[in-house]
Design an enzyme around this catalytic site. Structure first.
Site, PDB file in Angstrom:
ATOM      1  N   CYS A  88     -47.184  38.663 -68.449  1.00 22.39           N
ATOM      2  CA  CYS A  88     -46.207  38.620 -67.280  1.00 22.39           C
ATOM      3  C   CYS A  88     -45.365  37.386 -67.192  1.00 22.39           C
ATOM      4  O   CYS A  88     -44.119  37.168 -67.171  1.00 22.39           O
ATOM      5  CB  CYS A  88     -47.521  38.661 -65.845  1.00 22.39           C
ATOM      6  N   HIS A 175     -50.603  43.350 -68.077  1.00 22.81           N
ATOM      7  CA  HIS A 175     -51.868  42.215 -67.739  1.00 22.81           C
ATOM      8  C   HIS A 175     -53.417  42.688 -68.707  1.00 22.81           C
ATOM      9  O   HIS A 175     -53.827  42.917 -67.359  1.00 22.81           O
ATOM     10  CB  HIS A 175     -52.361  41.887 -66.408  1.00 22.81           C
ATOM     11  N   GLU A 177     -55.474  40.426 -69.097  1.00 15.58           N
ATOM     12  CA  GLU A 177     -56.333  39.508 -68.589  1.00 15.58           C
ATOM     13  C   GLU A 177     -57.235  40.237 -67.786  1.00 15.58           C
ATOM     14  O   GLU A 177     -58.761  39.762 -67.236  1.00 15.58           O
ATOM     15  CB  GLU A 177     -56.348  38.604 -68.479  1.00 15.58           C
TER      16      GLU A 177
END
Length: 239
Positions: A88, A175, A177
């Site tokens: 990002c 994303h 994560e």
């Protein structure tokens, strides 16, 4: 050898990236720029760089001076051909270090969407073993351009540039994560119905989503020479 993980804000930590890295026999240096940590000047022992997300924009250097320092650091890493993985804001910082614009996207992306791998993405080692269409979590308003000499690896109808490679540096707009706790934190100011929809979808897809993320990290670890074939950790943060 060392993996430098750049963290831009307290609310956007390393999530499952940390879970994965801690399973590897490597020295991991978390660099919390928001807290005043300094990036290393000597990169001779740096094996790879991971730049995480953040609530700021790449062009807010006056408000967040560490962004200018990171740009210089990433440019040096690019020259030294140190593998980089940007997520990002981190992907936008890699694009900026490559000299291309990062601007407001045509539309904000928030929540669960899908991105499609391009023909090049289907054959790139970073997406090895993954499906041609990925379920992803988005939370951004800016978009990067593809650097000259770079390759577009993933795209979507809402935001064309979702992933790119420049040499052995990668940037992804989405994303992988995020954990349950991270999503709850980011969506705390969202409308109740939107938040409920996001969290309900998380419960439905979390196993597939975490497995996909671990495969993506494993692929980068192999590309970066951090290890050979990687077995994903059994435990995943936020499940």
């Amino acid at each position: 050898m060392q993996v430098v993980v750049i963290i831009h804000s307290e609310s956007e930590g390393w999530g499952t990236v940390g879970d994965f890295l801690q399973s590897l026999p490597v020295d991991v240096a978390q660099t919390r720029l928001y807290a005043g940590d300094q990036l290393p000047e000597d990169l001779s022992k740096v094996k790879a760089v991971i730049s995480m997300g953040g609530h700021m924009n790449v062009y807010q250097e006056e408000e967040f001076p560490f962004l200018a320092h990171e740009t210089v650091f990433l440019q040096k890493a690019l020259r030294l051909q140190i593998p980089i993985f940007g997520i990002c804001l981190g992907a936008q910082m890699v694009a900026k270090a490559c000299g291309v614009p990062v601007t407001l996207a045509s539309a904000k992306e928030r929540g669960w969407t899908s991105v499609s791998l391009t023909r090049e993405g289907l054959h790139d080692p970073i997406f090895n073993g993954l499906a041609g269409e990925l379920l992803v979590f988005q939370w951004h308003e800016d978009s990067f351009q593809i650097p000259k000499g770079g390759v577009l690896l993933a795209t979507s109808a809402t935001c064309r540039n979702q992933a790119f490679r420049y040499g052995n540096a990668y940037g992804i707009q989405f994303h992988p994560e995020v954990t349950r706790e991270i999503i709850l934190d980011w969506s705390k100011e969202s409308e109740a119905r939107e938040r409920e929809t996001i969290m309900q979808r998380f419960e439905e897809v979390k196993d597939h989503f975490f497995d996909q993320a671990m495969k993506l990290y494993s692929n980068f670890a192999i590309v970066a020479g951090l290890c050979g074939q990687v077995e994903s950790p059994v435990h995943h943060v936020g499940r």
